[in-house]
Enzyme design. Structure first.
Site, PDB file in Angstrom:
ATOM      1  N   CYS A  56       0.858  -1.172   0.000  1.00 55.74           N
ATOM      2  CA  CYS A  56       0.000   0.000   0.000  1.00 55.74           C
ATOM      3  C   CYS A  56       0.905   1.236   0.000  1.00 55.74           C
ATOM      4  O   CYS A  56       1.823   1.328   0.824  1.00 55.74           O
ATOM      5  CB  CYS A  56      -0.903  -0.004   1.232  1.00 55.74           C
ATOM      6  SG  CYS A  56      -1.871   1.516   1.403  1.00 55.74           S
ATOM      7  N   ASP A  63      -0.136  -6.162   0.235  1.00 53.00           N
ATOM      8  CA  ASP A  63      -1.355  -6.574  -0.445  1.00 53.00           C
ATOM      9  C   ASP A  63      -1.039  -7.829  -1.243  1.00 53.00           C
ATOM     10  O   ASP A  63       0.042  -7.957  -1.816  1.00 53.00           O
ATOM     11  CB  ASP A  63      -1.848  -5.474  -1.389  1.00 53.00           C
ATOM     12  CG  ASP A  63      -2.345  -4.257  -0.631  1.00 53.00           C
ATOM     13  OD1 ASP A  63      -3.163  -4.430   0.293  1.00 53.00           O
ATOM     14  OD2 ASP A  63      -1.928  -3.132  -0.967  1.00 53.00           O
TER      15      ASP A  63
END
Length: 165
Positions: A56, A63
Site C-alpha cells: 500500500c 497486499d
C-alpha cells in the site's frame, strides 16, 4: 515448424539460469520476449499468477492477489520466468491495486505490442473489502479494439462470493 533452435532463443537469458537474481524493486527491464511461431493465428495465452504482492503506498502494508494476464500475441511473446521475476519485483513497490494492474498491462504492451491484452487482479480483502481491478487493451483501428470494448462492457457481470480467491 516444430521445436526451436538455440539461435531462436538467444534473447531468453533467465530460463534455465541457475544464478537468477530476485529484484525487490519494480524492474520492467527484466522482462524478456521470444518470437511467436504462429503470428497468422489468433489465440489466447493466459497466465495465472497466484502469488502477487505489492505494498500500500500510504500504509506500507502488504497486499496479496492472484493476477490473470491474457493476451493475443502478434510477433512477440513474454517469457514466463521473466514475467515471474517482473511480478516479484512489485514486492516492495508501493502502489494502489488499480495502478499495479495498469502498470503491468502498459509494460506488457510496450514489450510485446500484442493484438489484445487484459489484466485482472483479484486482491485478498483488507479491512473487509476486496478490490478486483480489470483493465484491457485492443490495438486501435482493429477488431481487437472492438473486442476490448465488448469485453469491458461485459466484464464481471455476475456477483461472486469472496471464497473464490
Amino acid at each position: 515448424m516444430t521445436g526451436r533452435l538455440d539461435e531462436d532463443l538467444k534473447d531468453v537469458t533467465l530460463l534455465g539460469n541457475q544464478n537468477t537474481k530476485y529484484l525487490f524493486e519494480y524492474s520492467p527491464e527484466i522482462l524478456e520476449v521470444f518470437d511467436n511461431n504462429h503470428p497468422n493465428r489468433d489465440y489466447f495465452v493466459k497466465f495465472n499468477c497466484p502469488e502477487f504482492t505489492s505494498l500500500c503506498p500510504k500504509t506500507g502494508q502488504p497486499d496479496f492477489a492472484t493476477i490473470y494476464i491474457s493476451y493475443i500475441p502478434e510477433q512477440k511473446m513474454v517469457e514466463s520466468k521473466s514475467l515471474k521475476l517482473y511480478l516479484f519485483s512489485f514486492r516492495n513497490h508501493g502502489d494502489f491495486h488499480e495502478d499495479c494492474m495498469n502498470v503491468i498491462m502498459n509494460d506488457l504492451i510496450k514489450l510485446m505490442d500484442p493484438r489484445y491484452i487484459e489484466v485482472w487482479g483479484k486482491f485478498t480483502p483488507r479491512g473487509g473489502i476486496s478490490i478486483d481491478p480489470y483493465c484491457n487493451y485492443g490495438r486501435p483501428g482493429t477488431k481487437y479494439e472492438q473486442m476490448a470494448d465488448y469485453r469491458m462492457m461485459n466484464h464481471d457481470l455476475y456477483p461472486e462470493t469472496i471464497d473464490n480467491r
